[in-house]
Design an enzyme around this catalytic site. Structure first.
Site, PDB file in Angstrom:
ATOM      1  N   ASN A   1      -8.839 -16.882 -46.624  1.00  0.00           N
ATOM      2  CA  ASN A   1      -8.037 -17.581 -47.332  1.00  0.00           C
ATOM      3  C   ASN A   1      -6.936 -16.468 -48.444  1.00  0.00           C
ATOM      4  O   ASN A   1      -7.503 -16.252 -49.426  1.00  0.00           O
ATOM      5  CB  ASN A   1      -8.504 -18.438 -48.241  1.00  0.00           C
ATOM      6  CG  ASN A   1      -7.724 -19.464 -49.263  1.00  0.00           C
ATOM      7  OD1 ASN A   1      -6.492 -19.138 -49.240  1.00  0.00           O
ATOM      8  ND2 ASN A   1      -8.295 -20.414 -49.917  1.00  0.00           N
TER       9      ASN A   1
ATOM     10  N   ARG B   1      -6.542 -19.882 -43.759  1.00  0.00           N
ATOM     11  CA  ARG B   1      -6.050 -20.931 -44.494  1.00  0.00           C
ATOM     12  C   ARG B   1      -4.479 -20.661 -44.778  1.00  0.00           C
ATOM     13  O   ARG B   1      -4.138 -19.581 -45.114  1.00  0.00           O
ATOM     14  CB  ARG B   1      -6.549 -21.273 -45.722  1.00  0.00           C
ATOM     15  CG  ARG B   1      -5.907 -22.394 -46.324  1.00  0.00           C
ATOM     16  CD  ARG B   1      -6.804 -22.342 -47.667  1.00  0.00           C
ATOM     17  NE  ARG B   1      -6.338 -23.558 -48.502  1.00  0.00           N
ATOM     18  CZ  ARG B   1      -5.746 -23.480 -49.768  1.00  0.00           C
ATOM     19  NH1 ARG B   1      -5.558 -22.533 -50.350  1.00  0.00           N
ATOM     20  NH2 ARG B   1      -5.185 -24.659 -50.388  1.00  0.00           N
TER      21      ARG B   1
ATOM     22  N   HIS C   1      -4.015 -29.462 -49.762  1.00  0.00           N
ATOM     23  CA  HIS C   1      -5.356 -30.036 -49.471  1.00  0.00           C
ATOM     24  C   HIS C   1      -5.793 -30.787 -48.484  1.00  0.00           C
ATOM     25  O   HIS C   1      -6.947 -31.341 -48.665  1.00  0.00           O
ATOM     26  CB  HIS C   1      -5.830 -30.253 -50.995  1.00  0.00           C
ATOM     27  CG  HIS C   1      -5.716 -29.630 -52.162  1.00  0.00           C
ATOM     28  ND1 HIS C   1      -5.571 -30.109 -53.531  1.00  0.00           N
ATOM     29  CD2 HIS C   1      -5.615 -28.469 -52.417  1.00  0.00           C
ATOM     30  CE1 HIS C   1      -5.267 -29.292 -54.249  1.00  0.00           C
ATOM     31  NE2 HIS C   1      -5.373 -28.205 -53.650  1.00  0.00           N
TER      32      HIS C   1
ATOM     33  N   ARG D   1      -0.153 -26.027 -63.422  1.00  0.00           N
ATOM     34  CA  ARG D   1       0.892 -26.738 -62.578  1.00  0.00           C
ATOM     35  C   ARG D   1       1.139 -28.091 -63.587  1.00  0.00           C
ATOM     36  O   ARG D   1       0.312 -28.708 -63.840  1.00  0.00           O
ATOM     37  CB  ARG D   1       0.793 -26.981 -61.343  1.00  0.00           C
ATOM     38  CG  ARG D   1       0.989 -25.647 -60.430  1.00  0.00           C
ATOM     39  CD  ARG D   1       0.627 -26.040 -58.940  1.00  0.00           C
ATOM     40  NE  ARG D   1      -0.508 -25.330 -58.503  1.00  0.00           N
ATOM     41  CZ  ARG D   1      -1.227 -25.312 -57.426  1.00  0.00           C
ATOM     42  NH1 ARG D   1      -0.770 -26.525 -56.609  1.00  0.00           N
ATOM     43  NH2 ARG D   1      -2.261 -24.838 -57.041  1.00  0.00           N
TER      44      ARG D   1
ATOM     45  N   GLU E   1     -14.065 -26.520 -47.750  1.00  0.00           N
ATOM     46  CA  GLU E   1     -13.047 -25.960 -47.059  1.00  0.00           C
ATOM     47  C   GLU E   1     -13.078 -24.857 -45.847  1.00  0.00           C
ATOM     48  O   GLU E   1     -12.569 -24.907 -44.924  1.00  0.00           O
ATOM     49  CB  GLU E   1     -11.671 -25.775 -47.773  1.00  0.00           C
ATOM     50  CG  GLU E   1     -11.074 -26.806 -48.517  1.00  0.00           C
ATOM     51  CD  GLU E   1     -10.045 -26.530 -49.549  1.00  0.00           C
ATOM     52  OE1 GLU E   1     -10.778 -26.214 -50.864  1.00  0.00           O
ATOM     53  OE2 GLU E   1      -8.841 -26.558 -49.324  1.00  0.00           O
TER      54      GLU E   1
END
Ligand code: AMP
Length: 387
Positions: free
Chosen positions: A16, A82, A170, A231, A374
């Protein structure tokens, strides 16, 4: 079929590559056995000796050698990458060839903060490991969102020309958690209406009916929706023009402001949720407001998704904050008894690593904590594709 194909215990390397970190894990998809994993941080930062994702891969290789794992000799099955944005092109994982890599590179226009790092990471890894490489996209699960949910009300020709729609992110996590929740409850996935809250450094919510997503909080980019560590999540779209005119900010500055200096950090000065909770407990007023804004936005989405689904069977918390913060879970559920949502205080406080139900017995809506994974999801999708 040979014996080794029946019992393939070769690991998949999951990578990732982000803008400032490279997370890696070496694992066997079928058993879930993790052989090793870690993260190379501060890539490209001043004072760091890791200049770019290619150098990060070297650092990872050295670290593994120190652990006694020589990736040149391990019989790797494949590498799963990813990739944040699959744009309109990728609704499934895909084996990476030059054309795919070029397309991911072109999608950097949609994800300038994310896809370039993935591209550099994939390029370096393809040079290192002569095995199939697979891209697993964060957007893929949400590619089947109904048009009413995925469409922005902007002129259609413009949207088509520039691939403007709500993509959602996601997705690997939401898909994994939807399935794992069905297993926890012992109900077929197709029978469940789920509201899933993925609350980590990035935060997103989804509404899932019968295993398929019908709404999600992120949009064209991972900036839309919930309040996150750095964010802003939802703001009035008019804010951009206002900031440009009144504060004299450039587009790049506005993008950086909303992605890197807003959210919990912008309101409280810290972005790690544990620190935020400590500050709240110590009576810090800025932290209190940040916490309240975070929870208020979450309730806003939970309510919206109950309406979209016509009621829910289960509300699920996952990712760092969702899995570990009993305070957040209790605050989200507070006052929602009329909607059938409540948490049992002692079940909620139990900081287990296992999937678990935290609502009282007989609740109309089951509230659950289901750890996401994940890496395992990426490894499984990678293995399925190269099998
Ligand atoms: P993730 O992106 O899933 O790794 O989640 C990272 C976020 O989870 C960070 O904001 C952490 O502060 C937060 N987190 C981890 N453990 C806890 C905890 N015990 N309480 C509150 N937040 C936590």
């Amino acid at each position: 079929m040979s014996q080794s194909q029946h019992t393939d215990d070769r690991p998949v390397l999951v990578l990732n590559a982000g803008s400032s970190s490279l997370k890696y894990q070496l694992l066997v998809p079928e058993s879930g056995e993790v052989r090793t994993g870690g993260v190379v941080e501060r890539i490209g930062e001043r004072g760091s000796d890791v200049a770019d994702p290619a150098a990060a891969l070297e650092t990872m290789t050295d670290r593994l050698l120190e652990e006694g794992i020589d990736l040149g000799k391990v019989p790797l099955r494949a590498v799963g990458h990813r990739v944040v944005h699959g744009g309109p092109d990728f609704s499934e994982p895909v084996v990476i060839d030059d054309a795919v890599l070029q397309r991911i590179r072109q999608l950097s226009a949609l994800a300038p903060l994310h896809n370039p790092a993935a591209v550099t990471g994939i390029e370096a890894a393809r040079e290192h490991y002569d095995v199939p490489h697979v891209a697993v996209f964060d957007t893929a699960y949400f590619s089947s969102l109904p048009a009413a949910a995925s469409t922005y009300a902007v002129p259609r020709e413009l949207a088509e020309k520039h691939s403007i729609r709500r993509y959602g992110f996601h997705g690997t996590s939401h898909q994994f958690v939807a399935q794992a929740t069905a297993e926890l409850l012992g109900h077929p996935l197709v029978d469940l209406r789920q509201v899933i809250l993925h609350l980590g450094n990035g935060c997103s919510a989804s509404a899932v009916r019968g295993g398929r997503p019908v709404e999600t909080s992120m949009g064209l980019t991972p900036l839309q929706g919930l309040v996150m560590g750095t964010r802003s999540g939802d703001v009035d779209p008019g804010l951009h023009a206002y900031l440009a005119r009144e504060a004299g900010l450039t587009l790049d500055e506005i993008e950086a402001l909303l992605n890197k200096r807003s959210g919990v950090l912008g309101l409280s000065g810290v972005n790690d949720f544990r620190e935020l909770v400590h500050l709240v407990e110590a009576g810090d007023e800025d932290a209190r407001l940040a916490f309240d804004v975070f929870i208020h936005r979450l309730k806003h989405y939970v309510g919206a998704y109950l309406a979209i689904l016509g009621g829910a069977d289960v509300l699920v918390f996952t990712a760092g904050i969702g899995q570990h913060s009993a305070t957040v879970r209790a605050a989200v559920a507070e006052g929602l008894d009329e909607l059938g949502i409540a948490v049992d205080p002692s079940r909620n406080e139990d900081d287990s690593t296992q999937p678990r139900v935290i609502s009282p017995d007989g609740s109309r809506v089951v509230v659950a904590v289901v750890p996401t994974n994940e890496e395992l999801a990426i490894a499984r999708q990678t293995a399925d594709l190269v099998r």
